[in-house]
Write an enzyme that holds these catalytic residues in place. Structure first.
Site, short mmCIF file in Angstrom:
data_model
loop_
_atom_site.label_atom_id
_atom_site.label_comp_id
_atom_site.label_asym_id
_atom_site.label_seq_id
_atom_site.Cartn_x
_atom_site.Cartn_y
_atom_site.Cartn_z
N ASP A 1 5.08 -4.55 4.87
CA ASP A 1 5.31 -3.11 4.92
C ASP A 1 5.85 -2.68 6.29
O ASP A 1 5.31 -1.80 6.92
CB ASP A 1 3.97 -2.41 4.61
CG ASP A 1 4.09 -0.90 4.56
OD1 ASP A 1 5.14 -0.40 4.10
OD2 ASP A 1 3.15 -0.22 5.01
N GLU B 1 -3.56 -10.24 5.25
CA GLU B 1 -3.61 -10.00 3.81
C GLU B 1 -2.85 -11.00 2.97
O GLU B 1 -1.98 -10.62 2.17
CB GLU B 1 -3.13 -8.58 3.50
CG GLU B 1 -3.99 -7.51 4.11
CD GLU B 1 -3.73 -6.12 3.52
OE1 GLU B 1 -2.82 -5.98 2.69
OE2 GLU B 1 -4.47 -5.20 3.88
N TYR C 1 -8.62 0.70 2.06
CA TYR C 1 -7.99 2.03 2.02
C TYR C 1 -8.64 2.88 0.92
O TYR C 1 -7.99 3.33 -0.01
CB TYR C 1 -6.48 1.88 1.78
CG TYR C 1 -5.76 1.33 3.00
CD1 TYR C 1 -5.21 2.18 3.95
CD2 TYR C 1 -5.66 -0.03 3.22
CE1 TYR C 1 -4.58 1.70 5.09
CE2 TYR C 1 -5.03 -0.54 4.35
CZ TYR C 1 -4.50 0.33 5.28
OH TYR C 1 -3.87 -0.15 6.41
N GLU D 1 -8.36 -2.65 9.28
CA GLU D 1 -7.42 -1.57 8.95
C GLU D 1 -8.14 -0.54 8.10
O GLU D 1 -8.95 -0.91 7.23
CB GLU D 1 -6.23 -2.06 8.09
CG GLU D 1 -5.19 -2.84 8.84
CD GLU D 1 -4.01 -3.26 7.96
OE1 GLU D 1 -3.71 -2.56 6.96
OE2 GLU D 1 -3.40 -4.29 8.27
C1 GCB Z 1 -1.95 -2.89 4.72
C2 GCB Z 1 -1.06 -3.77 5.50
C3 GCB Z 1 -0.15 -3.00 6.43
C4 GCB Z 1 0.40 -1.77 5.70
C5 GCB Z 1 -0.78 -0.88 5.33
C6 GCB Z 1 -0.33 0.36 4.55
O1 GCB Z 1 -2.94 -3.31 4.17
O2 GCB Z 1 -1.76 -4.76 6.23
O3 GCB Z 1 0.89 -3.83 6.84
O4 GCB Z 1 1.34 -1.07 6.45
O5 GCB Z 1 -1.65 -1.60 4.51
O6 GCB Z 1 -0.12 1.40 5.15
O7 GCB Z 1 -0.17 0.25 3.35
#
Ligand code: GCB
Length: 647
Positions: free
Chosen positions: A207, A446, A501, A537
Site C-alpha cells: 500500500d 503482514e 484496524y 499499526e
Molecule cells: C496495513 C499495512 C500498511 C497499510 C495500512 C493501511 O496493514 O501494513 O502498509 O498502508 O495497513 O492503511 O491500510
C-alpha cells in the site's frame, strides 16, 4: 529477436540476453558508509543527471541499441533529472509517473588527477536505486544490483580516466515480480477490444507508491590499497562497565591494526592492537533512548587504523554501548523496561517521492521530538543511512524492517523468493549491524502467515537473521486478520508485533468496539506465545479539514476518538506484557490509485506536507506524558546505577 515483457521484468534474462554474465551473487565484503578521513576522500555525484525512460514497447531499446556506449544525449532526447530523487513526480508527464521498465541516467564528471596514483583505490557507491540496476563506467559494466533500499558499490580504479572526463551510465528497472522484495506481478491485457496492443499493468501487493529511480546519493570514494573493508561491533554491559567486542576486516596482506576509542569529549579512553578484540570502558556512559535518560544517545568514537609499509587507512565509527533483551513480558534496554511510543513512517513526500531530502529529514525529526515519539519502525523497507545516523545521534529507537512487504502468494514463498529474502536480510544487517538505535529486526510486514508455507519460510528467514546477530530480537509484523491459534510463523518471533484496524477495515464506523477487541486480541496473542506484544499499526484515514461531530469516518474527530479508544486498551495492557504502540502513520503518503485511496493513504497524524491534524495534538499529549512517567522512573534508576558505581 525482440525481448518480451518477461525479459523486461526478469532482469537476469536481460543480463543473459546481452551477455552480461556478472549478475549479483553471494554477498561478500563490507559496506561501510562512505565518509572522509585522513586516508579517504569522497566526491558526491548528486545533482542533475541526463535521463530517459525507455518507452519502447518491449522496454529493451536501451540494451539493443547499447545506450551505455555513448552519452545518453547522443542516442535520443533527454531531460534533466535530479539525483537523489524519484523520477515519478518531477514532471507533468503521466506516463513517466506510472512508467514500468528500464529508466536510463547518465552523468559526466572529472576524476581528480590526484586519485590516479597507483596507491589508491576508487569505489563507486549507490546508497540505493530502485529496483534492478545495471551500472557502466565509460561504457564498461561495473555492477548490477537487485533491490531498492540498500547500498551497493564497485571498485572502478582501473576504469577511470584521471584528470579527465568520465561517464557513468545507469539503467534502473522498477518492475516488481513474485520473487522481488516487495513482490508484485505484471498482467498482460491481450483483449485488443479493451486495451491497446502490448498493454500491461504492474500490480502492487503493498500500500505505497512504487517510487523509482536513483533515490539516494551516489558517491565516489577513495581508499588506500590497504583498506578497512568492514567493522563489526557488539556491546555488552557488566555493572557500570561497557564492553565493546569488535572485529575488523581489511583487504591486503600483512598489516598492523590499531583500534582506539574516544569519548564524546574526544579523550582517548581505550586502545587495542589486532583485528579482533574487546575494549573495556569503566564507568561507561551507556546509549539510552532520549526518553530514558537525561544524558541520552551517548556515542563513543572508534578510530580504526590499518597500516602496511607506511600506508594507513583510517575509519571512524560512532559506537553506542547498550544492550537489548526481551523476556516473556518485557523489552529491556540496558536491563531497564522500555515502552515504545512511536510511529510508522514512510520515505515519502511531494515531488521528490522517496528521494532523500535532508530538509525533510530534519523536519521529520523535529516533528518526532514535538510528538514525543521515542522510536519508529522503518515501514516497509530500510531507510537512508542519513536517517539512521540521526536516530543513533538523537536516541530514537528503530525497528529496522526489510522490504518484505506483501508476501502473500505461493510464488512469494518459493525457493527463489526465500533465497532473495535471505540475501536482503544479510545486506540489511551488514549495513545497520553497528547501530545502537536499531533494537530489533523486522523481516516482513503482514505476510500471509495463515498459510502453512509461511512456517518453514519464516523459520528460515528469522533463523538466518539470528545466525548473523544474536544480540537483537527478531520479528515480523502480523496482520491480515491472522489469529494466534492458526498463525504458522508467529512462533518464531521474539516480540509479537500486531497490526489491527478495528472500527476501520472491520466494523467500520463502530468506535465502541475498539477497546474491547484490542484488549481481547492482544491478550490472546500473549497467552498463546508468552512473548511481549507491540501494537505495530492502528490508524484511520482522515482528510484534513473534514469535521463532523458526532464523528464520522474520515473526519478529524473520528481519528481522535479512534486513537483514544485504542489508547484505553493500551493503558490497561502496558501494566503487563504490552511494550509498545506505533501509530499508522506519521504522515499521509502516496499509494497506487484505487477506490479506497483518495490521493494516497490519509492515515497520517500529519499531512503529507507535515502539518498536524487534530490527532497529532492528542498523540503529543499522550507521548509527552508517557515521557514524563518514564523519565521519572529512569532518573530513579540512574541514581541507583550511580550509587552502585561509587560503592
Ligand atoms: C496495513 C499495512 C500498511 C497499510 C495500512 C493501511 O496493514 O501494513 O502498509 O498502508 O495497513 O492503511 O491500510
Amino acid at each position: 529477436m525482440m525481448a518480451s515483457i518477461q525479459q523486461v521484468v526478469f532482469p537476469f534474462i536481460v543480463c543473459l540476453l546481452h551477455g552480461f554474465l556478472i549478475c549479483q551473487g553471494a554477498i561478500t565484503g563490507g559496506m561501510l558508509y562512505a565518509k572522509e578521513s585522513e586516508s579517504r576522500e569522497v566526491k558526491e555525484l548528486n545533482g542533475l543527471w541526463n535521463f530517459r525512460a525507455d518507452k519502447s514497447s518491449a522496454r529493451d531499446e536501451g540494451f539493443t541499441q547499447k545506450w551505455f556506449m555513448q552519452s545518453l544525449a547522443k542516442t535520443g532526447a533527454v531531460i534533466d533529472m535530479p539525483v537523489p530523487c524519484s523520477y515519478n513526480d518531477v514532471t507533468q508527464d503521466r506516463t513517466l509517473r506510472d512508467f514500468v521498465g528500464w529508466a536510463w541516467y547518465d552523468k559526466e564528471f572529472i576524476a581528480p588527477n590526484s586519485w590516479g596514483s597507483t596507491l589508491n583505490r576508487v569505489f563507486l557507491r549507490f546508497e540505493s536505486a530502485h529496483y534492478n540496476t545495471v551500472v557502466w563506467v565509460n561504457s564498461k559494466q561495473v555492477v548490477t544490483h537487485e533491490g531498492g533500499h540498500l547500498p551497493f558499490e564497485a571498485e572502478v580504479t582501473s576504469l577511470l580516466n584521471y584528470g579527465q572526463e568520465n561517464r557513468i551510465t545507469v539503467a534502473v528497472n522498477n518492475t516488481l515480480t513474485p520473487d522481488t522484495l516487495p513482490p508484485g506481478t505484471v498482467t498482460h491485457k491481450s483483449d485488443t477490444k479493451r486495451y491497446p496492443p502490448g498493454y500491461y499493468v504492474q500490480n502492487l501487493q503493498m500500500d505505497f507508491f512504487n517510487y523509482a529511480g536513483i533515490q539516494r546519493p551516489v558517491k565516489l570514494y577513495t581508499t588506500p590499497l590497504v583498506y578497512i573493508d568492514d567493522i563489526t561491533i557488539n556491546t555488552t554491559i557488566s555493572g557500570s562497565t561497557g564492553i565493546i567486542d569488535f572485529s575488523i576486516a581489511h583487504i591486503s596482506g600483512a598489516v598492523n591494526v590499531t583500534v582506539e576509542l574516544f569519548d564524546a569529549a574526544n579523550q582517548l579512553i581505550a586502545k587495542y592492537s589486532g583485528t579482533k578484540g574487546k575494549l573495556t570502558v569503566k564507568n561507561a556512559k551507556f546509549w539510552w533512548p532520549y526518553t530514558m535518560s537525561d544524558t541520552p544517545a551517548y556515542l563513543y568514537k572508534m578510530k580504526v587504523n590499518v597500516s602496511s609499509s607506511g600506508v594507513h587507512d583510517i575509519y571512524r565509527l560512532p559506537v553506542g554501548i547498550r544492550t537489548v533483551k526481551t523476556t516473556d513480558k518485557q523489552f529491556l534496554i540496558n536491563g531497564q523496561p522500555f515502552y515504545l511510543h512511536g510511529v510508522n513512517k514512510h520515505e515519502d513526500a511531494d515531488i521528490r517521492g522517496k528521494g532523500l531530502d535532508l530538509p525533510l529529514v530534519i523536519k521529520d525529526f523535529s516533528l518526532l521530538k514535538w510528538l514525543g515519539a521515542n522510536g519508529f519502525r522503518t515501514s516497509h523497507y530500510p531507510y537512508a543511512e542519513e536517517i539512521m545516523d540521526l536516530c543513533d545521534k538523537l536516541g530514537i529507537v528503530v525497528i529496522d524492517e526489510s522490504p518484505g512487504v506483501g508476501i502473500k502468494t505461493l510464488e512469494n514463498f518459493d525457493n527463489t523468493s526465500l533465497a532473495h529474502h535471505i540475501e536482503v536480510m544479510t545486506e540489511m544487517w551488514r549495513r545497520d549491524k553497528n547501530r545502537p538505535s536499531v533494537v530489533m529486526w523486522s523481516v516482513a510486514n503482514e505476510p500471509n502467515s495463515k498459510a502453512s508455507v509461511a512456517g518453514p519460510y519464516f523459520k528460515s528467514v528469522i533463523g538466518h537473521v539470528r545466525s548473523l546477530d544474536s544480540t537483537r530480537p527478531v520479528t515480523f509484523v502480523v496482520g491480515g486478520g491472522s489469529q494466534p491459534t492458526t498463525d504458522h510463523a508467529a512462533q518464531y518471533v521474539d516480540v509479537l508485533c500486531i497490526n489491527t484496524y478495528y472500527a476501520w477495515y472491520s466494523d467500520p464506523g463502530h468506535l465502541e468496539v475498539i477497546t474491547l477487541q484490542a484488549n481481547n486480541d492482544l491478550v490472546e496473542w500473549h497467552k498463546e506465545f508468552n512473548k511481549p506484544v507491540i501494537q505495530s499499526e492502528y490508524g484511520a484515514d482522515t482528510i484534513p479539514g473534514f469535521h463532523v461531530d458526532p464523528p464520522l469516518m474520515f473526519t478529524e474527530e473520528y481519528q481522535v476518538e479512534f486513537l483514544k479508544n485504542y489508547h484505553a486498551a493500551f493503558d490497561q495492557l502496558r501494566k503487563d506484557f504490552f511494550v509498545g504502540e506505533l501509530i499508522w502513520n506519521f504522515a499521509d503518503f502516496m499509494t497506487d490509485q484505487s477506490v479506497t485511496r483518495a490521493v494516497g493513504n490519509k492515515k497520517g497524524v500529519f499531512t503529507r506536507q507535515r502539518q498536524p491534524k487534530a490527532s497529532a495534538h492528542l498523540l503529543r499529549q499522550r507521548y509527552q506524558s508517557l515521557i514524563n512517567d518514564t523519565l521519572t522512573n529512569c532518573n530513579k534508576h540512574n541514581n541507583i546505577v550511580k550509587s552502585n558505581t561509587i560503592l
